[in-house]
Design a protein around this motif. Structure first.
Motif, mmCIF file in Angstrom:
data_model
loop_
_atom_site.group_PDB
_atom_site.id
_atom_site.type_symbol
_atom_site.label_atom_id
_atom_site.label_comp_id
_atom_site.label_asym_id
_atom_site.label_seq_id
_atom_site.Cartn_x
_atom_site.Cartn_y
_atom_site.Cartn_z
ATOM 1 N N ASN A 250 -3.246 11.204 -1.646
ATOM 2 C CA ASN A 250 -2.689 11.717 -2.899
ATOM 3 C C ASN A 250 -1.728 10.734 -3.563
ATOM 4 O OD1 ASN A 250 -4.046 14.065 -2.813
ATOM 5 N ND2 ASN A 250 -2.379 15.283 -1.954
ATOM 6 N N VAL A 251 -1.107 9.887 -2.785
ATOM 7 C CA VAL A 251 -0.113 8.981 -3.403
ATOM 8 C C VAL A 251 -0.548 7.517 -3.405
ATOM 9 C CG1 VAL A 251 1.922 10.427 -3.004
ATOM 10 C CG2 VAL A 251 1.215 8.830 -1.243
ATOM 11 N N ALA A 252 -1.398 7.130 -2.468
ATOM 12 C CA ALA A 252 -1.783 5.711 -2.401
ATOM 13 C C ALA A 252 -2.748 5.374 -3.538
ATOM 14 C CB ALA A 252 -2.442 5.423 -1.061
ATOM 15 N N GLY B 29 -2.784 -0.649 -4.883
ATOM 16 C CA GLY B 29 -1.778 -0.887 -3.837
ATOM 17 C C GLY B 29 -2.428 -1.287 -2.531
ATOM 18 N N ASN B 30 -3.516 -0.647 -2.214
ATOM 19 C CA ASN B 30 -4.210 -0.956 -0.961
ATOM 20 C C ASN B 30 -4.767 -2.383 -0.984
ATOM 21 O OD1 ASN B 30 -6.897 -0.587 0.957
ATOM 22 N ND2 ASN B 30 -5.114 0.564 1.638
ATOM 23 N N ILE B 31 -5.304 -2.782 -2.145
ATOM 24 C CA ILE B 31 -5.866 -4.144 -2.251
ATOM 25 C C ILE B 31 -4.740 -5.168 -2.115
ATOM 26 C CG2 ILE B 31 -6.979 -5.796 -3.811
ATOM 27 C CD1 ILE B 31 -8.555 -3.427 -4.978
ATOM 28 N N SER C 151 -7.127 -3.029 6.342
ATOM 29 C CA SER C 151 -7.423 -2.152 5.208
ATOM 30 C C SER C 151 -8.825 -1.551 5.366
ATOM 31 C CB SER C 151 -7.338 -2.959 3.916
ATOM 32 O OG SER C 151 -8.074 -2.325 2.905
ATOM 33 N N SER C 152 -8.940 -0.285 4.943
ATOM 34 C CA SER C 152 -10.266 0.353 4.978
ATOM 35 C C SER C 152 -11.100 -0.093 3.785
ATOM 36 C CB SER C 152 -10.134 1.871 4.868
ATOM 37 O OG SER C 152 -9.352 2.386 5.875
ATOM 38 N N LEU C 153 -10.426 -0.339 2.668
ATOM 39 C CA LEU C 153 -11.171 -0.540 1.428
ATOM 40 C C LEU C 153 -11.577 -1.984 1.164
ATOM 41 C CD1 LEU C 153 -9.349 1.844 -1.066
ATOM 42 C CD2 LEU C 153 -11.326 2.261 0.374
ATOM 43 N N PHE D 79 -6.051 10.331 9.604
ATOM 44 C CA PHE D 79 -4.623 10.137 9.807
ATOM 45 C C PHE D 79 -4.303 8.815 10.470
ATOM 46 C CE2 PHE D 79 -2.386 14.215 9.066
ATOM 47 C CZ PHE D 79 -1.185 13.659 8.678
ATOM 48 N N ASP D 80 -5.180 7.877 10.381
ATOM 49 C CA ASP D 80 -4.928 6.640 11.118
ATOM 50 C C ASP D 80 -5.587 5.454 10.433
ATOM 51 O OD1 ASP D 80 -3.913 5.115 13.061
ATOM 52 O OD2 ASP D 80 -5.145 5.885 14.685
ATOM 53 N N SER D 81 -4.929 4.304 10.527
ATOM 54 C CA SER D 81 -5.530 3.079 10.019
ATOM 55 C C SER D 81 -6.592 2.611 10.996
ATOM 56 C CB SER D 81 -4.462 2.001 9.885
ATOM 57 O OG SER D 81 -3.472 2.442 9.008
ATOM 58 N N PRO D 82 -7.518 1.789 10.508
ATOM 59 C CA PRO D 82 -8.608 1.372 11.399
ATOM 60 C C PRO D 82 -8.160 0.391 12.481
ATOM 61 C CG PRO D 82 -9.057 0.805 9.091
ATOM 62 C CD PRO D 82 -7.666 1.295 9.146
ATOM 63 N N ILE D 83 -8.882 0.405 13.598
ATOM 64 C CA ILE D 83 -8.757 -0.680 14.579
ATOM 65 C C ILE D 83 -9.649 -1.811 14.067
ATOM 66 C CG2 ILE D 83 -9.216 -1.369 16.973
ATOM 67 C CD1 ILE D 83 -8.808 1.608 17.720
HETATM 68 C C1 LIG Z 1 -0.402 7.502 8.417
HETATM 69 C C2 LIG Z 1 -1.006 6.396 7.604
HETATM 70 C C3 LIG Z 1 -2.368 6.208 7.657
HETATM 71 C C4 LIG Z 1 -2.935 5.188 6.919
HETATM 72 N N1 LIG Z 1 -4.274 5.029 6.990
HETATM 73 C C5 LIG Z 1 -4.859 4.046 6.309
HETATM 74 C C6 LIG Z 1 -6.259 3.867 6.371
HETATM 75 O O1 LIG Z 1 -6.980 4.615 7.009
HETATM 76 N N2 LIG Z 1 -6.771 2.808 5.706
HETATM 77 C C7 LIG Z 1 -6.005 1.956 4.980
HETATM 78 O O2 LIG Z 1 -6.530 1.036 4.392
HETATM 79 N N3 LIG Z 1 -4.676 2.116 4.889
HETATM 80 C C8 LIG Z 1 -4.095 3.138 5.529
HETATM 81 N N4 LIG Z 1 -2.755 3.307 5.426
HETATM 82 C C9 LIG Z 1 -1.984 2.381 4.581
HETATM 83 C C10 LIG Z 1 -1.743 2.946 3.161
HETATM 84 O O3 LIG Z 1 -2.740 3.739 2.766
HETATM 85 C C11 LIG Z 1 -1.578 1.823 2.175
HETATM 86 O O4 LIG Z 1 -0.410 1.224 2.489
HETATM 87 C C12 LIG Z 1 -1.578 2.331 0.741
HETATM 88 O O5 LIG Z 1 -2.897 2.421 0.346
HETATM 89 C C13 LIG Z 1 -0.859 1.426 -0.178
HETATM 90 O O6 LIG Z 1 -1.015 1.939 -1.506
HETATM 91 P P1 LIG Z 1 0.212 2.257 -2.462
HETATM 92 O O7 LIG Z 1 -0.337 2.661 -3.772
HETATM 93 O O8 LIG Z 1 1.143 3.180 -1.778
HETATM 94 O O9 LIG Z 1 0.836 0.806 -2.583
HETATM 95 P P2 LIG Z 1 2.328 0.383 -2.551
HETATM 96 O O10 LIG Z 1 2.857 0.547 -1.181
HETATM 97 O O11 LIG Z 1 3.041 1.006 -3.699
HETATM 98 O O12 LIG Z 1 2.126 -1.154 -2.844
HETATM 99 C C14 LIG Z 1 1.691 -2.077 -1.901
HETATM 100 C C15 LIG Z 1 2.016 -3.485 -2.412
HETATM 101 O O13 LIG Z 1 1.182 -3.794 -3.497
HETATM 102 C C16 LIG Z 1 1.969 -4.080 -4.665
HETATM 103 N N5 LIG Z 1 1.249 -3.476 -5.794
HETATM 104 C C17 LIG Z 1 0.908 -2.167 -5.950
HETATM 105 N N6 LIG Z 1 0.201 -2.005 -7.075
HETATM 106 C C18 LIG Z 1 0.099 -3.236 -7.661
HETATM 107 C C19 LIG Z 1 -0.540 -3.725 -8.843
HETATM 108 N N7 LIG Z 1 -1.211 -2.932 -9.689
HETATM 109 N N8 LIG Z 1 -0.439 -5.052 -9.098
HETATM 110 C C20 LIG Z 1 0.261 -5.900 -8.280
HETATM 111 N N9 LIG Z 1 0.863 -5.490 -7.147
HETATM 112 C C21 LIG Z 1 0.774 -4.176 -6.838
HETATM 113 C C22 LIG Z 1 3.326 -3.447 -4.416
HETATM 114 O O14 LIG Z 1 4.327 -4.143 -5.132
HETATM 115 C C23 LIG Z 1 3.457 -3.646 -2.938
HETATM 116 O O15 LIG Z 1 3.890 -4.953 -2.623
HETATM 117 C C24 LIG Z 1 -2.142 4.332 6.116
HETATM 118 C C25 LIG Z 1 -0.781 4.537 6.056
HETATM 119 C C26 LIG Z 1 -0.212 5.548 6.779
HETATM 120 C C27 LIG Z 1 1.263 5.756 6.660
#
Ligand SMILES: Cc1cc2nc3c(=O)[nH]c(=O)nc-3n(C[C@H](O)[C@H](O)[C@H](O)COP(=O)(O)OP(=O)(O)OC[C@H]3O[C@@H](n4cnc5c(N)ncnc54)[C@H](O)[C@@H]3O)c2cc1C
Length: 770
Positions: free
Chosen positions: A20-22, A26-28, A35-37, A106-110
């Motif tokens: 809902n918030v990621a 941000g993930n890229i 990363s999953s994506l 609820f978990d990041s990948p291995i």
């Molecule tokens: C319990 C748990 C489980 C998780 N499981 C997974 C999983 O299964 N797979 C996976 O891949 N990840 C997983 N994660 C990681 C998490 O999903 C990522 O950290 C998240 O996707 C980051 O997205 P965000 O929008 O919150 O980015 P942010 O944390 O807000 O940003 C990440 C970084 O990117 C920068 N940024 C963001 N947007 C932009 C933009 N448009 N341009 C330039 N820079 C930018 C920010 O400044 C920051 O440095 C998990 C995390 C937790 C806590």
């Protein structure tokens, strides 16, 4: 194909809250190596549109060129990600993604991966035959997460695959390239190198099967190796049906008695609505201070010097509390006093609490705690594992053993013997509220403590000893524990109360301590890891005749409650089976890791598991169903356990038979066997395990209980007790009592409650008119 592959990852990405918030951006940009994506976005050749910060300058870059191998994302890029272009797949192009994590959600990948292949149809004709079509690889991308410091593509394997036919032989050859190209080794961050290699190979194989299946479905006339139904199990998506359960209640209890009636947990609505107040919710008094721990960063070392100069420069800094400030007994401990309140010279594990920084606010306290400069001289030998401890003869507490029957004779009567070894790791308590306490000093050197503890008496007693004041000057309040599971019971947790109590009395101001999760996990210990060595004797028909078992636990650096835990393990190493002749021996290993501590089950789960491993070992040797072996070896009425308890009213055999019937165990077993015959790569299992749990403690003094009952002139009753709300529904028991006895006080005090502790001010009002 692209959308499916993306959805595949998104469905198991973190959890709903995280999704809902990621953001995808941000993930890229986060560029995590797991990363999953990113792998699937690389595989589909996604393009990023970036804009230079503060300008209108835009550029486009393929994600495949975006990550730098040893520096996740090019940090020099002063750019913002504007959009991501995700192309659809073309004809004959296939895309798929896979992820393996510890938990399905609820978990990041291995390891995560994204695969793309574009094929080309080639027609070939042998004279006189109908023309046939084969598939050639036109382009391929194999992108992986979790195998290096960033997302990587397997360029050499990709080059090898280009222009090759899409068939089993190509895959076998490519697999060798792929595994060669992997740089995974034992020092890879996150470890599990061998497991990760296996995941890489199996994902690659799955992709091959997936594409083959697609081709077979869409172009049945083309040549691909036949895919058997047995193989298909490798690519079926796992779908877990919604869990369901049923509980039967008697509509009316048999009598008006406690057993058999049901009632809602006293705090259920408060918990569910968030109204429940935890220790952390108690406001700090206006003159209150905050504290943070100073922890050892060395596993075994002599403290050479402690310099607090830099910490003192932090604006809110108030004091650094160390061994020099302990006014009372400088030694403390759980069963024996073998720990210094704060170390004066030697630290025995990473995370030893060396001192406490007190400041005006939490941020300053935490900041200043990190500025305490400690110089160490590392010591040897460093012992971490059970095996190292055995080698060094490094133990805590005495040797413990029990003997029953005649072991030698038992082995002589056995037609077979087996020996084995088994290891179980520790577990984290993971209560919801981390350790939290607030100490408020009062007149005449009195102290009021609000603690999330399972052991109010222990807190009172140990704090009083360390402060050198009588116990009656300390009042411990426990509103709600916030989860404990043993992690808030022993000296591991009480040490924190001691630390802030010393600070509060010294500074004459309230002090509070709330641990961050990582600090809590570092200092609070876990359940004991166990290693066992066993020799078991049995007949050809599976009757157990003799068991010789040795248990070692990793106790960490101090005793804590390791010895009673080992005692409980030894008392349960028979589980529910009559071995007839049994010898067990237990030793707690002293190592340079955090002290292991109480944990739900208190040594019983480890011992039960080890016993079940022995039974499984025998049944697999005799090739009989484990359930049958279990059944014929169950204790019977009037049998004696190895600690000489005669089993009277022993209902396990009856319950066992009833459960086999009601669970339709044998029908299910047949279904599992059928499934396993039909599926080569996916397997199912079924098991039924009995267990017995010894009630009570191995220390008689722990059976004490006390309560204070006030009867007021209006006829109402106030019951003050020391019970804390942890494993059982404690308060709810009082509700029962009220209903049951209609306030007949004589009967209330005669009831034998589970462990009542003194000095907690938790009160239950008994209303005579209820
Ligand atoms: C319990 C748990 C489980 C998780 N499981 C997974 C999983 O299964 N797979 C996976 O891949 N990840 C997983 N994660 C990681 C998490 O999903 C990522 O950290 C998240 O996707 C980051 O997205 P965000 O929008 O919150 O980015 P942010 O944390 O807000 O940003 C990440 C970084 O990117 C920068 N940024 C963001 N947007 C932009 C933009 N448009 N341009 C330039 N820079 C930018 C920010 O400044 C920051 O440095 C998990 C995390 C937790 C806590």
């Amino acid at each position: 194909s692209t959308c499916h592959a993306l959805l595949n990852q998104l469905n198991s990405f973190g959890s709903e809250q995280i999704r809902n918030v990621a953001t995808i951006g941000g993930n890229i940009i986060h560029g995590s190596s797991i990363s999953s994506l990113n792998p699937i976005l690389q595989a589909c050749n996604a393009k990023l549109k970036l804009i230079k910060h503060g300008t209108n300058e835009q550029c486009e870059i393929a994600l495949r060129n975006f990550f730098l191998r040893n520096n996740n994302v090019d940090k020099e890029r002063d750019e913002i990600l504007l959009s991501v272009y995700i192309p659809f797949t073309e004809k004959y192009e296939y895309l798929q993604s896979y992820k393996q994590s510890r938990r399905r959600k609820f978990d990041s990948p291995i390891v995560s991966c994204g695969f793309q292949v574009k094929l080309e149809q080639i027609q070939f004709q042998i004279d006189g035959f109908v023309p046939e079509f084969k598939w050639k690889i036109q382009s391929v991308c194999l992108s992986f997460g979790g195998i290096a410091s960033s997302i990587v593509m397997m360029n050499k394997t990709q080059d090898y695959l280009k222009d090759k036919p899409w068939c089993k032989q190509t895959m076998k050859d490519a697999l060798k390239y792929l595994l060669d190209e992997l740089t995974l080794n034992e020092s890879t961050p996150g470890g599990q190198a061998e497991y990760r290699r296996t995941l890489v190979a199996s994902f690659f194989f799955k992709f091959y099967l997936y594409v083959k299946e697609q081709l077979q479905k869409t172009y049945p006339d083309t040549v691909v190796d036949e895919i058997s139904s047995n193989e298909l199990s490798a690519i079926k998506t796992y779908v877990r049906d919604l869990s369901r359960g049923e509980q039967e209640f008697q509509s009316k209890p048999i009598s008006n008695k406690i057993v058999g009636s049901s009632s809602i947990h006293n705090s259920a609505y408060l918990h569910a609505t968030g109204e429940a107040k935890y220790t952390c919710d108690i406001p700090t008094p206006s003159d209150g201070l905050y504290s943070a721990l100073v922890l050892s960063t060395r596993p075994y070392a002599r403290i050479v010097s402690i310099d607090k100069t830099k910490a003192e420069e932090v604006p809110g800094f108030k004091a650094f509390i160390s061994h020099l400030d302990v006014p009372g007994c400088r030694m403390t401990g759980d069963v024996v006093n073998d720990e210094e309140v704060f170390p004066s010279s030697i630290v025995y594990c990473v995370g030893t609490v060396i001192g406490l920084v007190v400041a005006d606010n939490e941020m300053d306290a935490q900041h200043a705690s990190k500025l305490i400069d400690i110089k160490y001289e590392c010591l040897k030998p460093l012992i971490v594992t059970i095996d190292q401890a055995i080698k060094q003869q490094s133990y805590l507490g005495p040797e413990l053993s029990l003997k029953f029957g005649n072991l030698e004779q038992g082995f002589q009567e056995s037609e077979h013997t087996l020996t084995g070894e088994f290891y179980i790791g520790g577990k984290e308590h993971f209560y919801l509220e981390t350790n939290c306490c607030l100490a408020i000093p009062h007149e005449h050197g009195e102290l009021e403590l609000h603690v999330s503890t399972q052991n109010a008496t222990g807190v009172q007693e140990k704090v009083a000893a360390a402060l050198g004041i009588p116990s009656n000057k300390i009042v411990v309040h426990v509103k709600r524990i916030g989860g404990g599971f043993g992690g808030k019971d022993s000296i591991r947790h009480i040490r924190l109360c001691i630390a802030i109590s010393i600070a509060a009395l010294k500074l004459k101001r309230p002090v509070r301590l709330t641990l961050d999760r990582n600090v809590d996990m570092l200092i609070s210990g876990q359940s004991h890891p166990f290693k066992s060595l066993y020799k078991v004797g049995f007949t050809s028909s599976g009757l157990l005749k003799a068991l010789d078992i040795v248990l070692y636990s990793n106790g960490g650096w101090s005793q804590d409650c390791s010895v009673p835990i080992m005692e409980r393990a030894l008392l349960h190493c028979d589980n529910v089976y009559n071995f007839k002749n049994l010898k067990c021996y237990g030793r707690v290993c002293k190592t340079n890791i955090q002290s292991m501590t109480a944990f739900r089950g208190f040594g019983i789960p480890q011992a039960n598991l080890i016993c079940e491993i022995v039974v499984e070992h025998v049944s697999s040797y005799l090739k009989v169903e484990p359930i049958e072996l279990r059944q014929i070896n169950l204790y019977q009425e009037n049998d004696s356990t190895h600690f000489n308890q005669i089993l009277i009213n022993w209902h396990v055999p009856k319950m066992w038979n009833e459960l086999i019937k009601s669970s339709e165990y044998y029908q299910r077993l047949e279904e599992v066997k059928r499934f396993n015959r039909e599926n080569h790569y996916r397997k199912r299992g079924i098991a039924m395990n009995p267990t017995k749990l010894g009630l009570g403690f191995t220390r008689k003094h722990m059976y004490q209980a006390a309560a204070l009952i006030h009867i007021y002139r209006d006829g109402t009753v106030l019951l003050t007790h020391g019970g804390t709300l942890h494993f059982d529904n404690w308060i709810f028991n009082f509700d029962y009592i009220r209903n049951e006895f209609h306030n007949s006080l004589a009967e209330i005090v005669l009831l034998d409650f589970y462990r009542i502790l003194t000095k907690s001010l938790l009160s239950i009002r008994l209303d005579p008119f209820a």
